[in-house]
Design a protein around this motif. Structure first.
Motif, PDB file in Angstrom:
ATOM      1  N   PRO A 121      -3.234   2.326  -3.572  1.00  7.37           N
ATOM      2  CA  PRO A 121      -4.344   1.771  -4.468  1.00  7.37           C
ATOM      3  C   PRO A 121      -5.862   2.460  -4.222  1.00  7.37           C
ATOM      4  CG  PRO A 121      -2.963   0.007  -3.350  1.00  7.37           C
ATOM      5  CD  PRO A 121      -2.676   1.271  -2.753  1.00  7.37           C
ATOM      6  N   SER A 122      -5.923   3.248  -3.008  1.00  5.11           N
ATOM      7  CA  SER A 122      -7.138   3.691  -2.883  1.00  5.11           C
ATOM      8  C   SER A 122      -7.523   4.848  -3.767  1.00  5.11           C
ATOM      9  CB  SER A 122      -7.190   4.096  -1.280  1.00  5.11           C
ATOM     10  OG  SER A 122      -7.019   3.080  -0.658  1.00  5.11           O
ATOM     11  N   TYR A 123      -6.376   5.158  -4.513  1.00  5.65           N
ATOM     12  CA  TYR A 123      -6.611   6.416  -5.583  1.00  5.65           C
ATOM     13  C   TYR A 123      -6.984   5.815  -6.925  1.00  5.65           C
ATOM     14  CZ  TYR A 123      -5.221  10.221  -2.659  1.00  5.65           C
ATOM     15  OH  TYR A 123      -5.180  11.111  -1.709  1.00  5.65           O
ATOM     16  N   ASN A 139      -7.817  -0.777   3.527  1.00  6.33           N
ATOM     17  CA  ASN A 139      -8.041   0.228   2.723  1.00  6.33           C
ATOM     18  C   ASN A 139      -8.391  -0.166   1.153  1.00  6.33           C
ATOM     19  OD1 ASN A 139      -5.093   0.024   2.628  1.00  6.33           O
ATOM     20  ND2 ASN A 139      -5.487   1.342   1.004  1.00  6.33           N
ATOM     21  N   GLY A 140      -8.971   0.810   0.574  1.00  6.21           N
ATOM     22  CA  GLY A 140      -9.234   0.351  -0.896  1.00  6.21           C
ATOM     23  C   GLY A 140      -9.904   1.439  -1.805  1.00  6.21           C
ATOM     24  N   PRO A 141      -9.822   1.408  -3.030  1.00  7.38           N
ATOM     25  CA  PRO A 141     -10.778   2.408  -3.791  1.00  7.38           C
ATOM     26  C   PRO A 141     -12.262   2.075  -4.001  1.00  7.38           C
ATOM     27  CG  PRO A 141      -9.543   0.826  -5.313  1.00  7.38           C
ATOM     28  CD  PRO A 141      -9.227   0.197  -3.752  1.00  7.38           C
ATOM     29  N   GLY A 142     -12.709   3.138  -4.564  1.00  6.49           N
ATOM     30  CA  GLY A 142     -14.265   2.998  -4.905  1.00  6.49           C
ATOM     31  C   GLY A 142     -15.184   3.005  -3.888  1.00  6.49           C
ATOM     32  N   ASP A 143     -16.289   2.682  -4.425  1.00  4.99           N
ATOM     33  CA  ASP A 143     -17.475   2.900  -3.223  1.00  4.99           C
ATOM     34  C   ASP A 143     -17.542   1.591  -2.522  1.00  4.99           C
ATOM     35  OD1 ASP A 143     -20.016   3.091  -2.288  1.00  4.99           O
ATOM     36  OD2 ASP A 143     -20.862   3.846  -4.189  1.00  4.99           O
ATOM     37  N   ILE A 162      -9.477  -0.340   8.539  1.00  4.30           N
ATOM     38  CA  ILE A 162      -8.970   0.848   8.082  1.00  4.30           C
ATOM     39  C   ILE A 162      -9.598   1.418   6.692  1.00  4.30           C
ATOM     40  CG2 ILE A 162      -6.799   2.270   7.098  1.00  4.30           C
ATOM     41  CD1 ILE A 162      -5.206   0.583   8.950  1.00  4.30           C
ATOM     42  N   CYS A 163     -10.140   2.724   6.751  1.00  6.98           N
ATOM     43  CA  CYS A 163     -10.552   3.145   5.605  1.00  6.98           C
ATOM     44  C   CYS A 163     -11.806   2.573   4.843  1.00  6.98           C
ATOM     45  CB  CYS A 163      -9.616   3.589   4.637  1.00  6.98           C
ATOM     46  SG  CYS A 163     -10.199   5.535   4.033  1.00  6.98           S
ATOM     47  N   LEU A 164     -11.454   1.980   3.832  1.00  4.40           N
ATOM     48  CA  LEU A 164     -12.512   1.272   3.083  1.00  4.40           C
ATOM     49  C   LEU A 164     -12.945  -0.134   3.818  1.00  4.40           C
ATOM     50  CD1 LEU A 164     -13.950   0.707   0.222  1.00  4.40           C
ATOM     51  CD2 LEU A 164     -12.502  -0.918  -0.314  1.00  4.40           C
ATOM     52  N   GLY A 165     -11.901  -0.535   4.559  1.00  7.13           N
ATOM     53  CA  GLY A 165     -12.380  -1.643   5.514  1.00  7.13           C
ATOM     54  C   GLY A 165     -13.330  -1.196   6.779  1.00  7.13           C
ATOM     55  N   HIS A 166     -12.940   0.072   7.130  1.00  3.23           N
ATOM     56  CA  HIS A 166     -13.860   0.673   8.214  1.00  3.23           C
ATOM     57  C   HIS A 166     -15.193   0.836   7.647  1.00  3.23           C
ATOM     58  CE1 HIS A 166     -15.622   3.874  10.945  1.00  3.23           C
ATOM     59  NE2 HIS A 166     -15.481   4.647   9.793  1.00  3.23           N
ATOM     60  N   GLN A 167     -15.516   1.278   6.308  1.00  7.00           N
ATOM     61  CA  GLN A 167     -16.713   1.504   5.814  1.00  7.00           C
ATOM     62  C   GLN A 167     -17.382   0.240   5.592  1.00  7.00           C
ATOM     63  OE1 GLN A 167     -15.370   3.715   2.463  1.00  7.00           O
ATOM     64  NE2 GLN A 167     -14.878   5.482   3.278  1.00  7.00           N
ATOM     65  N   MET A 168     -16.711  -0.799   5.332  1.00  6.84           N
ATOM     66  CA  MET A 168     -17.495  -2.076   5.025  1.00  6.84           C
ATOM     67  C   MET A 168     -17.824  -2.704   6.163  1.00  6.84           C
ATOM     68  SD  MET A 168     -16.042  -3.162   1.380  1.00  6.84           S
ATOM     69  CE  MET A 168     -14.344  -3.735   2.060  1.00  6.84           C
ATOM     70  N   MET A 185      -5.447  11.538   5.821  1.00  3.89           N
ATOM     71  CA  MET A 185      -6.779  11.036   5.229  1.00  3.89           C
ATOM     72  C   MET A 185      -6.741  10.888   3.880  1.00  3.89           C
ATOM     73  SD  MET A 185      -9.433  11.118   7.470  1.00  3.89           S
ATOM     74  CE  MET A 185     -10.274  12.034   8.964  1.00  3.89           C
ATOM     75  N   ASN A 186      -7.570   9.940   3.405  1.00  6.71           N
ATOM     76  CA  ASN A 186      -7.729   9.641   1.909  1.00  6.71           C
ATOM     77  C   ASN A 186      -9.214   8.962   1.800  1.00  6.71           C
ATOM     78  OD1 ASN A 186      -7.545   9.048  -0.913  1.00  6.71           O
ATOM     79  ND2 ASN A 186      -6.597   7.526  -0.633  1.00  6.71           N
ATOM     80  N   HIS A 187     -10.173   9.666   1.716  1.00  7.67           N
ATOM     81  CA  HIS A 187     -11.497   9.251   1.326  1.00  7.67           C
ATOM     82  C   HIS A 187     -12.557   9.999   0.809  1.00  7.67           C
ATOM     83  CE1 HIS A 187     -13.782  10.427   5.169  1.00  7.67           C
ATOM     84  NE2 HIS A 187     -12.502  10.894   5.536  1.00  7.67           N
ATOM     85  N   GLY A 188     -13.324   9.529   0.136  1.00  7.78           N
ATOM     86  CA  GLY A 188     -14.334  10.184  -0.705  1.00  7.78           C
ATOM     87  C   GLY A 188     -15.771   9.998  -0.231  1.00  7.78           C
ATOM     88  N   PHE A 189     -15.717   8.598   0.505  1.00  6.04           N
ATOM     89  CA  PHE A 189     -17.078   8.193   0.968  1.00  6.04           C
ATOM     90  C   PHE A 189     -16.808   8.482   2.620  1.00  6.04           C
ATOM     91  CE2 PHE A 189     -17.045   6.557  -3.181  1.00  6.04           C
ATOM     92  CZ  PHE A 189     -18.118   6.582  -3.793  1.00  6.04           C
ATOM     93  N   ALA A 190     -17.719   8.444   3.263  1.00  3.43           N
ATOM     94  CA  ALA A 190     -17.819   8.154   4.828  1.00  3.43           C
ATOM     95  C   ALA A 190     -19.217   7.474   5.201  1.00  3.43           C
ATOM     96  CB  ALA A 190     -17.892   9.694   5.366  1.00  3.43           C
TER      97      ALA A 190
END
Ligand SMILES: NC(=O)CC[C@H](N)C(=O)O
Length: 400
Positions: free
Chosen positions: A56-58, A253-257, A282-288, A324-329
Motif C-alpha cells: 500500500p505504500s506504493y 508503513n504507508g503511502p503519501g507525505d 516502520i517507514c511512514l510510522g517511523h517518519q510520523m 527500502m521503499n520511501h520517497g520522504f525521509a
C-alpha cells in the motif's frame, strides 16, 4: 502475450508513459486499460514483484522495475501484501523492460497480465528501463500519466497536460485511502509460529497496529513471535487505542507525505508517548514518530526503492542489507535532544532509525518485514517484543 497487432501484422504500441516534462515513451500495454496519474519511481529488487505492486505504500506511484524480466513466476494469492485486496491499494502503474511471458513456477496460480487487469494496475512493457532509471536519477522522480488502450490511440497533449498539472505527492495524505475501514484481529496464521511455542495456549502479549497501509508480513512476524495483533484504522484516537489495553503499539508503513498524514496521526502518537507502552514504527510510522517528537521530514530526490540497500545499526555497529521503499525521509539535523539516530543508509547517509533515550520507543525507515527478503533486520521485531516482555516482567526472547 496479449499484444495487439495492426492489420499489417506489426505489434501495436498500446500504452504510453507521458512525463510531466513532456517526454513521451511508447510501449506495449498490459494489465488494466485506462489512464492513471502518479509519481514514477524505480525499484531495484530482483524478486518480489507481486509484493511490491501490492504494498500500500506504493499508492500514488508507478513502479519501474530495473530487473528486466518481471512476471516469470506468475502470481498467487499468498504473496499479496495489502490487507484488504478489495481496496486495490498499492502501485497504480508498472513499467517493464521485457514482455511478460507465460509463468513457470509451482506456486503460480495465474499470470501477471490478468492479475494486473483484475487489480486495476496499468502496465507498459518493452521500455528501456535503464534509460528511464537514469532519467529519474538525474532529474528526480517525475510525475507522469500511464495510459493503455486497446487501439493505442491517445490524446497525447491531454496526457501531457494531466501529468503537468498533477500536484504530486507532497502534501498528499494517502493513508486515509488505503487504511482498513474497521478494526480486526490478525488471524491468518497461529501466533507463536516463529517461536514454536507448541505448549502455549494463549498469546504472550497484545500489540495494536495502527494501519496507515500495513503490510501483511509485519502482522505475520509480530504474531509469529507470540503476539495477538489488533489492526486499527489510521484515524483511531489514542483513547480508543488505549481502551484495547495494548502491551505495545505498532505504527505501520504507508503511502503519501508523512507531514500530511501527520495532521491526524501525530496528535495520537504524542498522546501514546505520554504512556510507558513500547512503540515501534516502520517507514511512514517511523517518519510520523519523528514528527511527533518534533523533527521534520523532507521529500527525497529519487527516493530509495529496492532490496539491496546497506544500513548501519549504530547501536551494534553491524551493517544489514535491507529492503527500502520511501520517497520522504526524516531530516536527521532536526532530531531534538533526547532522540538518538540509531540507523543510517550507507548509500547516502540519510536517517534510517531513531530511539527515544531511556524509553521503549524506536522506529526504522527500512523494512525489516521485507517479503521475500532480505531478512537481516528481523531482529528489530525481537527488539520490540523484548521491550514488551520486559515491561510485563516476562523472560525475553533469545536474540538472533
Ligand atoms: N513504505 C513507506 O511507508 C513509505 C513512507 C512514505 N510514504 C514515503 O514515501 O517515504
Amino acid at each position: 502475450m496479449t499484444a495487439s497487432t495492426s492489420p499489417w501484422g506489426t505489434e501495436l504500441l498500446t500504452a504510453a508513459l507521458v512525463l510531466a516534462d513532456g517526454t513521451v515513451i511508447r510501449g506495449k500495454g498490459l494489465g488494466a486499460t485506462g489512464s492513471a496519474v502518479a509519481e514514477v519511481c524505480f525499484n531495484t529488487a530482483l524478486t518480489g514483484y507481486e509484493e511490491i505492486l501490492t504494498d500500500p505504500s506504493y499508492a500514488g506511484q508507478i513502479v519501474t522495475f530495473t530487473f528486466p524480466h518481471i512476471g516469470n513466476v506468475g502470481v498467487n494469492d499468498e504473496d499479496i501484501e495489502d490487507l484488504n485486496p478489495a481496496a486495490r491499494s498499492g502501485a497504480v502503474g508498472a513499467v517493464f523492460k521485457a514482455d511478460v511471458t507465460n509463468p513457470s513456477n509451482y506456486r503460480a496460480a495465474g499470470d501477471l497480465d490478468r492479475w494486473l487487469k483484475r487489480r486495476g494496475i496499468i502496465a507498459i512493457s518493452g521500455i528501456d528501463t535503464r534509460a528511464l532509471t537514469a532519467l529519474i536519477r538525474e532529474k528526480g522522480a517525475p510525475n507522469a500519466v500511464i495510459a493503455h488502450s486497446a487501439d493505442g490511440r491517445f490524446d497525447i497533449d491531454d496526457l501531457k497536460r494531466q501529468a503537468k498539472s498533477w500536484p504530486g505527492l507532497i502534501g498528499l495524505d494517502l493513508a486515509k485511502e488505503v487504511t482498513s475501514g474497521q478494526s480486526s484481529v490478525w488471524t491468518e496464521m497461529p501466533w507463536a509460529w516463529n517461536e514454536g511455542y507448541s505448549s502455549l495456549t494463549e498469546p504472550r502479549f497484545h500489540v495494536v497496529a495502527i494501519d496507515y497501509g500495513v503490510k501483511r508480513n509485519i502482522l505475520r512476524l509480530i504474531s509469529g513471535l507470540g503476539g495477538k495483533v489488533t489492526v486499527v484504522p489510521a484515524q483511531t484516537s489514542a483513547e480508543d487505542i488505549l481502551a484495547l489495553k495494548p502491551d505495545g503499539v505498532f505504527l505501520s508503513n504507508g503511502p503519501g507525505d508523512p507531514a500530511a498524514t501527520g495532521a491526524y496521526a501525530v496528535p495520537v502518537i504524542k498522546d501514546l508517548l505520554k504512556t510507558d507502552i513500547p512503540i515501534f514504527g516502520i517507514c511512514l510510522g517511523h517518519q510520523m514518530l519523528a514528527l511527533a517528537l518534533g523533527a521534520s521530514t523532507v521529500k527525497m530526490h529519487q527516493g530509495h526503492h529496492g532490496a539491496n540497500h546497506p544500513v548501519k545499526d549504530h547501536t551494534t555497529g553491524k551493517v544489514e542489507i535491507v529492503s527500502m521503499n520511501h520517497g520522504f525521509a526524516v531530516d536527521a539535523a532536526t532530531l531534538p535532544a533526547g532522540v538518538q539516530e540509531t540507523h543510517i543508509s550507507l548509500f547516502d547517509g540519510t536517517n534510517c532509525g531513531l530511539t527515544l533515550s531511556g524509553r521503549p520507543v524506536f522506529s526504522v525507515q527500512h523494512h525489516p518485514e521485507a517479503s521475500p527478503g532480505p531478512q537481516d533486520s528481523h531482529y528489530l521485531f525481537r527488539r520490540f517484543v523484548n521491550l514488551i516482555l520486559e515491561r510485563k516482567g516476562e523472560p525475553a526472547l533469545a536474540e538472533r
